[in-house]
Design a protein around this motif. Structure first.
Motif, PDB file in Angstrom:
ATOM      1  N   PRO A   2      -7.604  -8.183 -12.821  1.00  0.00           N
ATOM      2  CA  PRO A   2      -6.833  -7.188 -12.061  1.00  0.00           C
ATOM      3  C   PRO A   2      -5.391  -7.098 -12.545  1.00  0.00           C
ATOM      4  CG  PRO A   2      -7.147  -9.179 -10.762  1.00  0.00           C
ATOM      5  CD  PRO A   2      -7.955  -9.342 -12.023  1.00  0.00           C
ATOM      6  N   ARG A   3      -4.835  -5.915 -12.469  1.00  0.00           N
ATOM      7  CA  ARG A   3      -3.436  -5.724 -12.850  1.00  0.00           C
ATOM      8  C   ARG A   3      -2.498  -6.288 -11.787  1.00  0.00           C
ATOM      9  NH1 ARG A   3      -4.092   0.305 -15.439  1.00  0.00           N
ATOM     10  NH2 ARG A   3      -4.611  -0.468 -17.512  1.00  0.00           N
ATOM     11  N   ILE A   4      -2.930  -6.239 -10.545  1.00  0.00           N
ATOM     12  CA  ILE A   4      -2.190  -6.849  -9.437  1.00  0.00           C
ATOM     13  C   ILE A   4      -3.212  -7.663  -8.657  1.00  0.00           C
ATOM     14  CG2 ILE A   4      -0.931  -6.428  -7.291  1.00  0.00           C
ATOM     15  CD1 ILE A   4       0.182  -3.880  -8.556  1.00  0.00           C
ATOM     16  N   THR A   5      -2.941  -8.932  -8.506  1.00  0.00           N
ATOM     17  CA  THR A   5      -3.907  -9.791  -7.813  1.00  0.00           C
ATOM     18  C   THR A   5      -3.865  -9.539  -6.307  1.00  0.00           C
ATOM     19  OG1 THR A   5      -2.299 -11.574  -7.636  1.00  0.00           O
ATOM     20  CG2 THR A   5      -3.777 -11.628  -9.549  1.00  0.00           C
ATOM     21  N   THR A  38      -5.322  -6.526  -1.908  1.00  0.00           N
ATOM     22  CA  THR A  38      -4.337  -5.946  -2.831  1.00  0.00           C
ATOM     23  C   THR A  38      -3.466  -4.940  -2.084  1.00  0.00           C
ATOM     24  OG1 THR A  38      -5.858  -6.288  -4.685  1.00  0.00           O
ATOM     25  CG2 THR A  38      -4.029  -4.754  -5.034  1.00  0.00           C
ATOM     26  N   PHE A 158      -7.178   4.079  -6.789  1.00  0.00           N
ATOM     27  CA  PHE A 158      -6.483   2.811  -6.538  1.00  0.00           C
ATOM     28  C   PHE A 158      -7.207   1.663  -7.243  1.00  0.00           C
ATOM     29  CE2 PHE A 158      -5.706  -1.098  -4.210  1.00  0.00           C
ATOM     30  CZ  PHE A 158      -4.328  -1.105  -4.110  1.00  0.00           C
ATOM     31  N   ASN A 159      -8.511   1.577  -7.022  1.00  0.00           N
ATOM     32  CA  ASN A 159      -9.285   0.491  -7.624  1.00  0.00           C
ATOM     33  C   ASN A 159      -9.321   0.569  -9.143  1.00  0.00           C
ATOM     34  OD1 ASN A 159     -10.065  -0.919  -5.247  1.00  0.00           O
ATOM     35  ND2 ASN A 159     -11.520   0.694  -4.808  1.00  0.00           N
ATOM     36  N   VAL A 161      -7.076   2.169 -11.245  1.00  0.00           N
ATOM     37  CA  VAL A 161      -5.762   1.954 -11.869  1.00  0.00           C
ATOM     38  C   VAL A 161      -5.390   0.478 -11.871  1.00  0.00           C
ATOM     39  CG1 VAL A 161      -3.269   2.362 -11.626  1.00  0.00           C
ATOM     40  CG2 VAL A 161      -4.872   4.273 -11.397  1.00  0.00           C
ATOM     41  N   LEU A 162      -5.653  -0.189 -10.751  1.00  0.00           N
ATOM     42  CA  LEU A 162      -5.256  -1.597 -10.648  1.00  0.00           C
ATOM     43  C   LEU A 162      -6.350  -2.551 -11.104  1.00  0.00           C
ATOM     44  CD1 LEU A 162      -3.171  -1.587  -7.365  1.00  0.00           C
ATOM     45  CD2 LEU A 162      -2.422  -1.343  -9.745  1.00  0.00           C
ATOM     46  N   ASP A 163      -7.466  -2.000 -11.554  1.00  0.00           N
ATOM     47  CA  ASP A 163      -8.576  -2.810 -12.060  1.00  0.00           C
ATOM     48  C   ASP A 163      -8.967  -3.885 -11.044  1.00  0.00           C
ATOM     49  OD1 ASP A 163     -10.389  -2.925 -14.074  1.00  0.00           O
ATOM     50  OD2 ASP A 163      -9.111  -3.985 -15.500  1.00  0.00           O
ATOM     51  N   VAL A 164      -9.097  -3.446  -9.785  1.00  0.00           N
ATOM     52  CA  VAL A 164      -9.434  -4.373  -8.708  1.00  0.00           C
ATOM     53  C   VAL A 164     -10.794  -4.998  -9.007  1.00  0.00           C
ATOM     54  CG1 VAL A 164      -9.876  -4.622  -6.230  1.00  0.00           C
ATOM     55  CG2 VAL A 164      -8.022  -3.119  -7.031  1.00  0.00           C
TER      56      VAL A 164
END
Length: 182
Positions: A2-5, A38, A158-159, A161-164
């Protein structure tokens, strides 16, 4: 990766914890997933995105439970969102169907095509996909369906872009070509 954890539980502020707790209480069976944790990095963002739930309830009133989750799946698949597509694959499979072999009426197929096209074509829907929807649903119901599609697409974006990361509980529902090895 993920880009943001997701927000670690030790970093959750009291306001965010209250929002998390209220969400799980208000929507039995829901959980704080990687996406929601996130979003928890911004309380306002979490609150806004969780409005998906009451909108989805309205969609279910219009389409019925089965067609509502198939509509959401079609939008997620049309947005190429692995996380949301897998979430709805779980619902389809848990309801005894195979996502790759759905038996759909002409009307159900029209709703699926409409949802998928909204995502794939950024809302530019040809008349031949819109007309079957307009013939069956009221203006108010169409507004709900389109608003929900927009909210679903926002979640997909959202998912993506942030690679959730897809949550562990969803791994068994991934398509066979995407099975995750824990």
């Amino acid at each position: 990766m993920p880009r943001i954890t997701p927000l670690p539980s030790g970093d959750v502020t009291p306001d965010v914890q209250t929002a998390f707790d209220a969400h799980v209480t208000d929507y039995p069976g829901s959980r704080i997933t990687n996406m929601k944790a996130t979003l928890g990095r911004s309380l306002l963002s979490f609150q806004i995105y969780m409005q998906w739930y009451p909108l989805y309830e309205e969609v279910k009133k219009t389409l019925g439970d089965r067609l509502a989750y198939l509509f959401a799946h079609a939008i997620s698949e049309g947005s190429n969102c692995p996380l949301c597509t897998t979430f709805f694959r779980r619902i389809i499979i848990d309801n005894g169907e195979r996502p790759e072999d759905l038996q759909l009426s002409t009307h159900e197929q029209a709703v699926i095509n409409f949802g998928s096209a909204i995502a794939q074509h950024k809302g530019e829907i040809p008349d031949e996909l819109y007309e079957p929807i307009a013939e069956r649903y009221t203006d108010q119901q169409i507004v709900v369906l389109v608003a929900f599609a927009g909210q679903m697409i926002a979640t997909n974006v959202f998912n993506n872009v942030l690679d959730v990361t897809i949550d562990d509980y969803l791994y068994p529902y991934l398509p066979l070509t995407q099975q995750h090895q824990p």
